[in-house]
Design an enzyme around this catalytic site. Structure first.
Site, mmCIF file in Angstrom:
data_model
loop_
_atom_site.group_PDB
_atom_site.id
_atom_site.type_symbol
_atom_site.label_atom_id
_atom_site.label_comp_id
_atom_site.label_asym_id
_atom_site.label_seq_id
_atom_site.Cartn_x
_atom_site.Cartn_y
_atom_site.Cartn_z
ATOM 1 N N SER A 216 62.931 -21.427 -9.004
ATOM 2 C CA SER A 216 61.996 -21.235 -7.827
ATOM 3 C C SER A 216 61.670 -19.733 -7.673
ATOM 4 C CB SER A 216 62.652 -21.663 -6.538
ATOM 5 O OG SER A 216 62.866 -22.829 -6.472
ATOM 6 N N ASP B 107 68.668 -18.836 -9.285
ATOM 7 C CA ASP B 107 69.086 -18.316 -7.910
ATOM 8 C C ASP B 107 70.231 -19.167 -7.646
ATOM 9 O OD1 ASP B 107 67.117 -16.158 -7.486
ATOM 10 O OD2 ASP B 107 65.770 -17.809 -7.707
ATOM 11 N N ARG C 39 57.695 -15.906 -12.040
ATOM 12 C CA ARG C 39 57.947 -15.356 -13.334
ATOM 13 C C ARG C 39 58.407 -13.780 -13.729
ATOM 14 N NH1 ARG C 39 59.529 -17.153 -17.827
ATOM 15 N NH2 ARG C 39 58.416 -18.852 -17.206
ATOM 16 N N THR D 46 56.825 -19.819 -4.929
ATOM 17 C CA THR D 46 56.372 -18.501 -4.358
ATOM 18 C C THR D 46 55.110 -18.938 -3.390
ATOM 19 O OG1 THR D 46 57.094 -17.391 -6.470
ATOM 20 C CG2 THR D 46 55.366 -16.074 -4.891
ATOM 21 N N ASP E 45 69.483 -23.786 -13.460
ATOM 22 C CA ASP E 45 68.676 -23.082 -12.458
ATOM 23 C C ASP E 45 69.198 -21.796 -12.367
ATOM 24 O OD1 ASP E 45 67.458 -22.707 -9.672
ATOM 25 O OD2 ASP E 45 69.767 -22.748 -8.736
#
Length: 223
Positions: free
Chosen positions: A111, A12, A114, A50, A10
């Site tokens: 998440s 974040d 891009r 998003t 991941d």
């Protein structure tokens, strides 16, 4: 279960200490637009794609004539400007990625949009260490759905059950587990996962300094 054949990070909360920045930026944006930030908002947003968080901010927190596309564009622009000044790296992140890239192929399932994935990995100098990166913009559903992790495994050409995910958040842990991956949890001290999500992890470590090839080899035989 064999020794993991690929590792999917991941972004974040694992490699970048961005959750406080996301919260500050989105909370500030909602306030600037005359909306109301709710007590459970940050927990709900973590892992959303998003489109999903922009819909939530526009429809549930702000209202009026603001569109989801406008919310997404303006919030991501604010995040990009913050990252242009400083990328808040999690302790040991770059070293862990380099260490793991020498051990197994790496993917990333994030998440973040891009544009931010590419900006952050480029700024950290580790973009070339990932064989594939997936934004939840590029799949049907964000976390906790498994779509992003399944896409990363497919692009790595490794069955999801032979991958290990490195996650921090409740929705991220649920997502990777639902994809059939073993999960190493690295809980964020400010945003710890819910107990039921944490229970899905095959292994819990305190920091990325503990993430080593020997630790992942030790997952053999563990579901």
């Amino acid at each position: 279960m064999t020794t993991p054949q690929a590792i999917v990070f991941d972004l974040d909360g694992v490699l970048v200490d961005s959750e406080p920045v996301w919260e500050e930026v989105r909370r500030g944006y909602v306030a600037d637009m005359g909306g109301t930030w709710r007590p459970d908002t940050q927990d709900r947003l973590m892992g959303m794609s998003t489109d999903e968080w922009a819909d939530y901010l526009a429809g549930d927190l702000i209202g009026g004539d603001v569109t989801s596309d406008q919310v997404a564009y303006e919030v991501v622009d604010r995040m990009s400007r913050r990252y242009a000044v400083e990328v808040p790296i999690m302790p040991g992140a770059v070293e862990a990625v380099r260490r793991m890239a020498d051990f197994r192929p790496l993917g990333l399932a994030s998440s973040s949009p891009r544009a931010l994935i590419d900006l952050v990995l480029g700024r950290l100098g580790i973009a070339g260490l990932f064989r594939t990166t997936v934004s939840t913009e590029e799949v049907d559903l964000g976390k906790p759905a498994p779509d992003g992790y399944l896409a990363a495994a497919a692009r790595l050409e490794v069955p999801a059950g032979e991958c290990v995910a490195i996650e921090d958040s409740s929705n991220g842990l649920r997502s990777a587990h639902a994809a059939g991956m073993r999960v190493v949890a690295v809980p964020h001290p400010r945003y710890p996962p819910a107990a039921d999500a944490a229970a899905l992890a095959t292994l819990k470590i305190k920091s990325l300094d503990e993430l080593t090839p020997d630790v992942l080899t030790g997952l053999e035989g563990r579901a």
